[in-house]
Scaffold this motif. Structure first.
Motif, mmCIF file in Angstrom:
data_model
loop_
_atom_site.group_PDB
_atom_site.id
_atom_site.type_symbol
_atom_site.label_atom_id
_atom_site.label_comp_id
_atom_site.label_asym_id
_atom_site.label_seq_id
_atom_site.Cartn_x
_atom_site.Cartn_y
_atom_site.Cartn_z
ATOM 1 N N LEU A 112 -60.919 80.844 -36.221
ATOM 2 C CA LEU A 112 -61.791 80.489 -37.329
ATOM 3 C C LEU A 112 -62.972 81.463 -37.393
ATOM 4 O O LEU A 112 -63.664 81.661 -36.399
ATOM 5 C CB LEU A 112 -62.312 79.058 -37.166
ATOM 6 N N VAL B 23 -66.383 82.128 -37.756
ATOM 7 C CA VAL B 23 -67.686 81.469 -37.788
ATOM 8 C C VAL B 23 -68.773 82.534 -37.649
ATOM 9 O O VAL B 23 -68.742 83.348 -36.722
ATOM 10 C CB VAL B 23 -67.802 80.430 -36.651
ATOM 11 N N ALA C 24 -67.056 74.469 -39.794
ATOM 12 C CA ALA C 24 -66.040 75.350 -40.375
ATOM 13 C C ALA C 24 -64.987 74.572 -41.154
ATOM 14 O O ALA C 24 -64.498 75.038 -42.190
ATOM 15 C CB ALA C 24 -65.377 76.171 -39.272
ATOM 16 N N ALA D 10 -66.303 80.691 -42.436
ATOM 17 C CA ALA D 10 -66.068 79.276 -42.704
ATOM 18 C C ALA D 10 -67.229 78.443 -42.185
ATOM 19 O O ALA D 10 -67.642 78.596 -41.042
ATOM 20 C CB ALA D 10 -64.763 78.820 -42.039
ATOM 21 N N GLY D 11 -67.766 77.580 -43.043
ATOM 22 C CA GLY D 11 -68.805 76.655 -42.624
ATOM 23 C C GLY D 11 -70.224 77.142 -42.767
ATOM 24 O O GLY D 11 -71.168 76.413 -42.429
#
Length: 329
Positions: A246, A248, A267, A171-172
């Motif tokens: 999350l 990352v 994220a 994510a991100g």
């Protein structure tokens, strides 16, 4: 004050306005109409649905200057194929339309077409047609077609309280790569390509559909936070996300920022990842894990809870409705 310009309205309200007009028509084959999912869905046979999606991209807003023409073509195909993936469908063809200035080198257009074709082939399909025209700004519109067994169609609607919230990939990463470009940061090419050469999760989407574990799904092209809000609205639920869960990418911390708060913002609030966000029945987690690599990032909760993130230090914050949007919103 009456809204008179699209820049005042924003992308999603305008889509809602136009979808309401289009949905007033009568189409016996239409299962899911405009504005209600990543793809429109048509009933075309006894056993299968046809899914259809389209997306328009522009030189100034969608293609960083660092992109090669091949990457422009790849991106133009990928954004559409990602929508097909989110429905659990298999791609069956693409139409690509290119608007370009008259002085565009033929070699530039050839490379764009090669990128389109390579992305389509990587996802198991081909470009079957399209259109070309002159235009002041490079503009590319793609339309992707896909098919799926009726029993395997995955939609945005279907999440239930208690379901686990999952994502593919990281994510991100794309947002962080764009930030690095804008700030002149030196990052690995592999990390940069998360932005410039996104890979549609076609295989993962079909495997998840086959697993029978997924209750709802969409892609995260507009960002994780925006996607969570979209799913919350259509399902009448809330979400509790855990910062510690999350996914990352380590290169984000190594090359872009080591600040945990900034990493979380990347994220949640940046788009362009083209990953899959989906909910899974808790009793079918093993089936989902067998279907693809995934990260569990939270759970579905009652709508009254809202959309919240539990930070690593224990604080509990609302996740804002923001991400990648167009039309001045």
């Amino acid at each position: 004050m009456k809204i008179t310009q699209v820049s005042e309205m924003g992308e999603r309200p305008l889509v809602g306005l136009l979808s309401g007009m289009f949905n007033n028509g009568s189409n016996a084959n239409l299962v899911i109409g405009p504005g209600n999912d990543d793809c429109a869905v048509l009933d075309v046979s006894k056993d299968e649905y046809l899914v259809v999606t389209t997306d328009m991209l522009h030189r100034k807003t969608d293609f960083p200057l660092q992109m090669t023409p091949w990457q422009i073509g790849w991106m133009s195909a990928a954004v559409n194929l990602s929508d097909v993936a989110s429905m659990g469908a298999r791609p069956t063809g693409m139409l690509m339309a290119i608007g370009m200035s008259p002085d565009t080198p033929v070699s530039f257009v050839e490379e764009i077409a090669r990128g389109m074709s390579d992305c389509a082939k990587a996802c198991g399909t081909t470009v079957v047609g399209g259109d070309i025209d002159t235009h002041d700004e490079l503009t590319i519109t793609g339309t992707a077609l896909g098919m799926t067994k009726k029993s395997r169609l995955l939609k945005r609607k279907g999440a239930k309280v208690g379901d686990k919230v999952c994502v593919t990939g990281f994510a991100g990463s794309a947002g962080a790569a764009l930030h690095a470009i804008e700030k002149g940061l030196d990052i690995p090419e592999s990390f940069l390509n998360t932005l410039l050469e996104p890979y549609p999760r076609i295989t993962e989407g079909q495997e998840l559909a086959l697993s029978g574990a997924v209750t709802c799904m969409m892609d995260t092209s507009d960002g994780l936070a925006m996607s969570l809000h979209d799913l919350a609205d259509i399902n009448g639920v809330g979400f509790r996300i855990y910062e510690s869960m999350l996914p990352v990418h380590e290169d984000l911390g190594n090359y872009v920022t080591s600040d945990p708060d900034e990493q979380t913002d990347f994220a949640l609030y940046t788009g362009g990842d083209f990953e899959l966000l989906f909910t899974v029945s808790p009793d079918k987690l093993e089936e989902a894990r067998a279907a693809c690599n995934l990260s569990i990032i939270g759970e579905v909760v009652e709508q009254t809870v809202g959309i919240r993130i539990e930070r690593k230090e224990g604080t509990d914050l609302s996740i804002n409705r923001k991400g990648y949007l167009q039309l001045g919103s």
